[in-house]
Structure formats: structure tokens, C-alpha cells
Design an enzyme around this catalytic site. Structure first.
Site, short mmCIF file in Angstrom:
data_model
loop_
_atom_site.label_atom_id
_atom_site.label_comp_id
_atom_site.label_asym_id
_atom_site.label_seq_id
_atom_site.Cartn_x
_atom_site.Cartn_y
_atom_site.Cartn_z
N ASP A 294 4.98 2.20 -2.35
CA ASP A 294 3.79 3.05 -2.30
C ASP A 294 4.13 4.30 -3.13
O ASP A 294 5.30 4.60 -3.39
CB ASP A 294 3.42 3.41 -0.86
C1 BGC Z 1 -1.67 5.09 -1.06
C2 BGC Z 1 -1.79 3.70 -1.64
C3 BGC Z 1 -2.33 3.79 -3.03
C4 BGC Z 1 -1.44 4.68 -3.86
C5 BGC Z 1 -1.88 4.84 -5.28
C6 BGC Z 1 -0.94 6.04 -1.96
O1 BGC Z 1 -1.08 7.35 -1.52
O2 BGC Z 1 -1.02 5.03 0.19
O3 BGC Z 1 -2.60 2.91 -0.83
O4 BGC Z 1 -2.47 2.52 -3.58
O5 BGC Z 1 -1.39 5.96 -3.28
O6 BGC Z 1 -3.00 5.65 -5.34
#
Ligand code: BGC
Length: 767
Positions: free
Chosen positions: A239
Site C-alpha cells: 500500500d
Molecule cells: C490506499 C490504497 C490506495 C493507495 C493509492 C492508499 O492510501 O490505502 O487503497 O490504492 O493509497 O492511492
């Protein structure tokens, strides 16, 4: 090692060849993003860069953004959020949505969509529940598999997230989720397992949080052991900003760190000083390259998008997901007299809540409002009035009075309320189930003057409804995406019969919810999943708590009968499959869709199990009077539980009930089947802490311990002769003796250390 990807020998071959030609520095650089959304390219070797974009409500291809923050993105269709899609229970529809999103990715040059999410709704307070399908692992897993299949059919990868047990937003970058193995396997890992085995997402996104100690981005258990068990062929991406220690994450099995970070040198150093095995790094790079090459080869830049058709799909999906919670006296659909004057009350009728906040936010191609669409559909057949009713959280007496007057003169009122955007948001959790006071005040004000009142809720999750028993009709409209306003108008005016069913229990009170005492954390950085297996309806069933609206509930403008449940056998070996069928008939006067739910209950489980668990479901569209035979197949896993002692999925012989329901609390048909286990119950692992009783359950244990224990029981000081019959009844019935860990017999002098070890080894040898 993880299983090699199959089916793409040429790409595999190229990847292997490239690894051999890369410098250590190049390998290290490839394992981390180039910027917020792309991987690096290595021109010298012809390694392309690929782009990853959010997900899951639509494509969020960022055009300009700060390093941290949302920025602006290319217009894309904003589909209903996952809580709405979850309530459709319609795998074909969700696959279609996936395909549409995949096409939009192709048209805009995105190779991997960051979604779908299969977190389970452990608490209704989780700020990100709108991005998840359900509280149930089977429903979540099946819908995720369909979504992934749809996107990937278009040659675009997905990132199934957030792996795993990151079920609260509070302190998500440091929080440690404490979850026992059985709960993990049966609940939180299960949707990942279903989606991986059915749809092979190209990537899985390792969550921010820790799991039982290690960060998910570093856990060998998550990144190596489980994928090997499941036959996972894709890669793991972190993530965004989730990596805490780059070298530890590579050692754990994480392929790609996102977004860009200056960590490549740390990787080079770790290999040079022997902390990271280069062969292990090579294996990760090979898999990562195969993924990059596959994604690059699947580009279809000439893809065109029919945005009008996608908007139509978004509207249809929203209509299928909206749930008619209550409809006393058939107030809905609004028809006849009611149409003469319908009061629409609440700012959301003109400024809808249609998506959640955070990374899933899409820049919609257009947004329909309930007010515009209802006005358009009604045309000259009726009249709509509107009052804003609220502005902000605090009740505004002027707006309330205006709304009340509008409602008083109307033939029916539709009050549209819900959560402010900050309550359905990534990065934070709610602290209560309450609507803003101004919204509850509007409902009360309207109810006081207009008995024919419909309440519509726009929220990504369950809310408290203090007025629920006094309102004749309630619709849960979720965050319905850009077509949500039109979908709502379709339902209110009867163009579409509602057919969504809740994928999550709506509690009567926050205090009734499964994680109430433990959510979000214990004040020491740990999210303890103390309710274990009993989350969602599993909790309400076991505790006999009446929810406000149960899991699986949803009404229709027509009615359905269930009959003729048939199983193809009455006795089943656990290696066989069980075919079951039943007949559903539309007994009303209009076409409608019914969602048939199949739950399984073990009558006398060896370990405590939920009262019933969803194992299959079907979505059936029926014309008035039409009947259809609906068929399901259940297999071993549908009867198994995860036995933590044996560390394996286990079926115990016994009788299982098969329950067919219109909701978890409305079981219409039952049948039962005797299941016979083909394998003996797995023997536990023995050590000095295994109880005497456990040894006595096996012939070798009884033979060995019987006489020695009899002696210990009768005691040499009694002066009596050694009993002739070992394993006497006294031993078998002495609860104190039976409960002793066998090592304690060494301490007490009944056994020598060697004797204890011998019987422990003997029983383990037969494992
Ligand atoms: C989120 C993800 C997301 C990623 C990219 C993170 O803060 O938890 O779900 O895909 O950011 O934006």
C-alpha cells in the site's frame, strides 16, 4: 518458493533472461516506484514502465498531484461504491462493471487498477467500509473474483486489497491486528483466498498495518506461505507508504514498493553485506518483470469508451444495489395520487453524496441528482417541490420550517439524509452511528406533518435510525455513484423494482455490534479481534441480538415463494459435492429480482461454530408468475472449519442443515445431509503441555499411561499392591488427573523425563 506463473512461457523466459542481464543496482531500483503511480523503465534492457491507478469505484488517473494528496484526475465513470455493489449480490453485474472500468483503464493508459477491496466490515464505524463489499467472506470473495475477472478480461491488472485484516483506519500505518489463526482463515483471509483461486488478480496489495506482530509488508506468512498454498501467481505491491523497512519487506516476499522512495541503495547494501540473499532478490525480480512485461503487452491504446453506456451501467448497478428496508402499506412506489405533489426534502436531493472520500475518489463524467431525474421522469404526470432542510450538522430552524411546510402540503414526502463526506472517508473512523443532528431533525419535522414519508439514506455504511419504527418506508441508497440519483428516481417512481439486499447487518445500537468493546484499538497500538469468528450476522445469531435490519434483508415491489428444496443425496462423503435445487416463483404482479441465499449449519460441531454461514447465493430475475429452478453445488470447504490444532481445514462427520433464505433471518426452506469424513480427525501435535486426557484418547497413550497413573492415583503410601488392570476407571474419570499437562507428571515424579518424551514421540510419530 512461490509457484511459477503458468501460461505465459515466453514472458517467463524473457523475464528470466533479463534478470541475468541486470546489475544489482538496476534490480534494486526496479523494486520501488518511479513516482506516485508508475514503475521505473530501464531503457538499456527494454524494460517498460507501467502505470497503476485507483480503484475501485472507477479509474482515478491522476493528472497533477502533490506527492501526498489526491490532486486532479482524468474524468471517468464513477460507479457505485463497493457497499452498494455488495448489496447487488450479482456476480454478472459486478463483472460487467469490472469490464467497463477495465476499458476505461485501457483508454487512458492505466495497466493496473488498484482494487477491489475485500476488507470485512468488522465494525460499522470503519471509515472505509464504503470501499468494501460485505461483512461476509463468501459474498466478498465471490464478488471480488467477478470484479477482478471483468477488469482483467480487458487486459488490465487488479490489486486486491488490503491484505489483510486492516479493518480500521485509526493508526492504520502502525496498528497491529491481533487475530487468531482460525478467525483469519475462516474470515479475513477467506475472500482473498476465493478471489486468488478463482480469478488470479495480477497483484495483491499488502496492507498498512501489522498482523500479529510483523508488518503485512514484511510477513513471510502472508507473502510466501499462503500464496504458495493458494497457488498465487501474481506479485505483491505495498500500500502507498506502507513499507517500513525495505530490506525486511523484500526478505518477506514483497515485490514492489510504492510510491517512489530512496530505498534502492539500502537494497544494494543489504545484498553486498549478505543480509539479503541475491538469489532471493532475483526470484522476486523475475516475478516482478513477468508481471511488468505482461501488463505492457496487454496495452490496447486504441480502446474507445462509450461513456453514455457506462453511465447507464452505473445507474443500473446503483438500482440493483439500493435496498428497500421497509415499505409499510405499500407506500412505495409512489404512484396515483401521490404523484400530484411529491416533496423532496434534503440538500442531498440536489447535491448528492455519491462516493466516499480518499484514494477511491473519481472525477465523474457527470452526476445525476434525484431532483433532476425525478422531475424529468415525472414530466407532466406529477409535480415535485423541494426544500433544502439542512445545511451543515446543526439543525437550522428556518430550513426545517420551510421543509415542514413543503411536506405538509404534499401528498407524499421523500426525505433524503445521510452521512457527511468526512464520515465515509479513508484515514478515519466514525465514533458513532448517528446521522448529523440536522438530518435527524429533518426526518422528525417532516414526520410530524406528513404520514406518507419515505426516508432515503445516502451513506456508505449503516447508520442509527431513531425514527425507524415511525417511518413507513426506508431506502438504503448507499453512495450510488454518478447514476445514483437516477437509480433512486427509478425506484421511487416504480420504473425499477428494488432488489438489493444488505451485505452487512444494520445494528439497532452501536453497543450491539460485535467489536464494540475493542474497536478501534486497545490504546496500545493493537486492534484485538476479540470477537473472533463472531462478526456480522455470526455475532447477532450467536448472541440472539435483534438487529435493526439483518444481513441479507431487502424488500421488493413484488413477492416470491420458495418451494421444493431437493438434495441429490442424503449422505455425503466429504470428498463429494452436494447438488441442491429449489424453486423460486414470482408471486406478485410485477417483474422482480430475488436473491436466494444458502446457509450451512453444523448441528453438533466439535468446536464452536457460527449458527449458520453463507455458502452460496444466486440472483434470479423473474417475470410475474414465472418460476425457476435454482441450482447450487456445495463442496467440502462449505462444510469445513479451520481446525487450529491440526492447522488444517477439517470436516467432522455429522449432520449439516442446509438453509435457503430470503435473508439470514428469513429462512424459507430447510434440508439436512449426513456428512461422512473420509479422513480421520487430524491428530494434534503432542508436547509436554498436552493434557493427559488428550493422550488417553489414543490406544498408545492409554496403554502407556494407564498403569502408571493408576499407581499414582492409588499411591504407593497406601501400601496396596499394584493394580492388575491398568487404565482403570479411576484414571478415566478423575478430572484433575485428566487435566494435567503431561510434563507435570514428571514434576510429580510419576514419569521420568525420558518416559514422557518417549510417549510424546510415539504419538507424534503417528502424525
Ligand atoms: C490506499 C490504497 C490506495 C493507495 C493509492 C492508499 O492510501 O490505502 O487503497 O490504492 O493509497 O492511492
Amino acid at each position: 518458493m512461490q509457484a511459477e506463473s503458468g501460461g505465459l512461457p515466453e514472458i517467463e523466459h524473457r523475464a528470466a533472461d533479463l534478470v541475468g542481464r541486470m546489475t544489482l543496482e538496476e534490480k534494486a531500483a526496479l523494486t520501488v516506484g518511479r513516482d506516485a503511480w508508475t514503475t521505473i523503465s530501464i531503457e538499456r534492457l527494454g524494460i517498460p514502465s507501467i502505470r497503476l491507478s485507483d480503484g475501485p469505484t472507477g479509474v482515478r488517473k491522476v493528472i497533477a498531484a502533490p506527492v501526498i494528496g489526491l490532486g486532479t484526475s482524468v474524468p471517468a465513470t464513477c460507479f457505485p461504491t463497493e457497499s452498494c455493489l455488495g448489496a447487488t449480490w450479482d456476480v454478472d453485474l459486478v463483472r460487467e462493471v469490472g469490464r467497463a472500468i477495465g476499458r476505461e483503464c485501457q483508454a487512458t493508459g492505466v495497466q493496473v487498477l488498484l482494487g477491489p477491496g475485500v476488507g470485512l466490515k468488522r465494525s460499522p464505524l470503519c471509515g472505509r467500509n464504503f470501499e468494501y463489499f460485505s461483512e461476509d467472506p463468501a459474498l466478498s470473495g465471490e464478488l471480488a473474483a467477478a470484479y477482478i475477472d471483468g477488469v482483467q478480461q480487458e487486459g488490465v491488472g487488479t490489486s486486491l486489497k488490503h491484505y489483510v485484516a486492516n479493518e480500521c483506519e485509526t493508526d492504520r500505518l502502525t496498528s497491529d491486528s491481533i487475530v487468531d489463526e482460525r478467525t483469519l482463515r475462516e474470515l479475513y483471509l477467506r475472500p482473498f483466498e476465493i478471489a486468488v483461486t478463482k480469478a488470479q488478480p495480477w497483484t495483491l496489495m499488502a496492507a498498512y498495518s501489522r498482523l500479529n506482530g510483523p508488518y503485512c509488508t514484511e510477513s513471510r506468512y502472508l507473502l510466501r506461505d499462503l500464496p504458495e498454498e493458494w497457488g498465487y501467481q501474481g506479485i505483491f505491491v505495498s500500500d502507498w507508504f506502507a513499507v517500513d523497512d525495505r530490506v525486511a519487506s523484500l526478505a518477506g516476499g514483497l515485490h514492489l514498493q510504492m510510491p517512489a522512495a530512496p530505498t534502492a541503495q539500502a537494497v544494494v547494501d543489504a545484498v553486498r553485506d549478505g543480509r539479503l540473499d541475491e538469489a532471493q532478490l532475483d526470484a522476486l525480480i523475475r516475478r516482478l518483470l513477468a508481471f511488468i512485461l505482461k501488463a505492457d503487452a496487454a496495452r490496447r491504446p486504441s480502446t474507445t469508451v462509450d461513456f453514455a453506456a457506462h453511465h447507464g451501467l452505473a445507474r443500473r448497478a446503483a438500482g440493483e444495489g439500493m435496498v428497500l428496508l421497509k415499505n409499510e402499506g405499500g407506500l412505495l412506489p409512489l404512484a396515483g395520487d401521490s404523484l400530484a405533489e411529491i416533496a423532496l426534502l434534503g440538500a442531498f436531493a440536489q447535491e448528492p453524496r455519491f462516493q466516499g472520500a480518499g484514494s477511491s475518489q473519481v472525477n465523474p463524467t457527470r452526476v445525476e441528482t434525484l431532483y433532476d431525474e425525478a422531475t424529468r421522469l415525472l414530466g407532466t404526470a406529477g409535480h415535485i417541490t423541494f426544500a433544502r432542510g439542512y445545511d451543515g450538522d446543526a439543525p437550522d430552524p428556518t430550513l426545517l420550517q420551510e421543509a415542514q411546510e413543503t411536506a405538509r402540503h404534499a401528498r407524499a414526502a421523500v426525505v433524503i439524509v445521510g452521512l457527511p463526506v468526512s464520515h465515509d472517508s479513508e484515514g478515519g473512523d466514525r465514533t458513532s452511528l448517528d446521522l448529523p443532528p440536522s438530518h435527524n431533525a429533518l426526518v422528525e419535522a417532516v414526520l410530524a406533518v406528513q404520514p406518507r414519508t419515505v426516508v432515503v439514506l445516502q451513506s456508505g455504511a449503516a447508520v442509527a435510525m431513531p425514527w425507524a419504527d415511525r417511518v413507513p418506508a426506508i431506502i438504503q441508497a448507499w453512495l450510488g455513484g454518478q447514476g445514483g440519483g437516477g437509480a433512486l428516481a427509478d425506484i421511487l417512481l416504480g420504473r425499477v423494482s428494488p432488489s438489493g439486499k444488505l451485505g452487512e447487518t444494520f445494528p439497532a445500537r452501536l453497543e450491539d455490534t460485535p467489536a464494540y468493546l475493542h474497536y478501534p484499538d486497545d490504546g496500545q497500538g493493537r486492534a484485538v479481534f476479540a470477537e473472533g469468528l463472531f462478526t456480522g450476522y455470526r455475532w447477532y445469531d450467536a448472541r440472539k441480538i435483534e438487529p435493526l435490519f439483518p444481513f441479507g434483508h431487502g424488500l421488493s415491489y413484488t413477492s416470491f415463494s420458495y418451494s421444493n428444496i431437493e438434495l441429490d443425496r442424503s449422505t455425503l462423503l466429504d470428498t463429494e459435492t452436494l447438488a441442491l435445487s429449489l424453486t423460486v416463483r414470482n408471486t406478485g404482479r410485477r417483474a422482480g429480482r430475488e436473491i436466494v441465499q444458502i446457509y450451512v449449519r453444523e448441528q453438533r460441531p466439535r468446536l464452536r461454530r457460527p449458527e449458520q454461514e453463507l455458502k452460496a447465493f444466486a440472483s434470479v430475475m423473474l417475470e410475474p408468475g414465472e418460476a425457476r429452478v435454482v441450482r447450487f453445488t456445495l463442496s467440502r470447504r462449505d462444510f469445513a472449519f479451520f481446525d487450529p490444532q491440526a492447522n488444517a481445514w477439517t470436516v467432522t462427520a455429522g449432520t449439516f442443515d442446509i438453509l435457503a433464505g430470503a435473508s439470514s433471518r428469513e429462512i424459507r426452506l430447510r434440508a439436512s445431509v449426513a456428512v461422512r469424513a473420509t479422513q480421520p480427525a487430524a491428530r494434534p501435535h503432542f508436547d509436554r503441555y498436552s493434557r493427559v486426557e488428550t493422550f488417553m484418547a489414543y490406544a498408545e497413550g492409554r496403554a502407556f499411561l494407564g498403569s502408571r497413573l493408576s499407581k499414582a492415583l492409588l499411591g504407593p503410601e497406601t501400601g496396596e499392591a499394584e493394580p492388575e488392570t491398568p487404565a482403570s476407571d479411576e484414571v478415566a474419570s478423575d478430572p484433575f488427573l485428566l487435566s494435567l499437562p503431561i510434563g507435570r507428571l514428571v514434576v510429580l515424579g510419576t514419569l521420568t523425563e525420558q518416559e514422557m518424551q518417549a510417549i510424546v514421540d510415539c504419538l507424534n510419530a503417528d502424525d
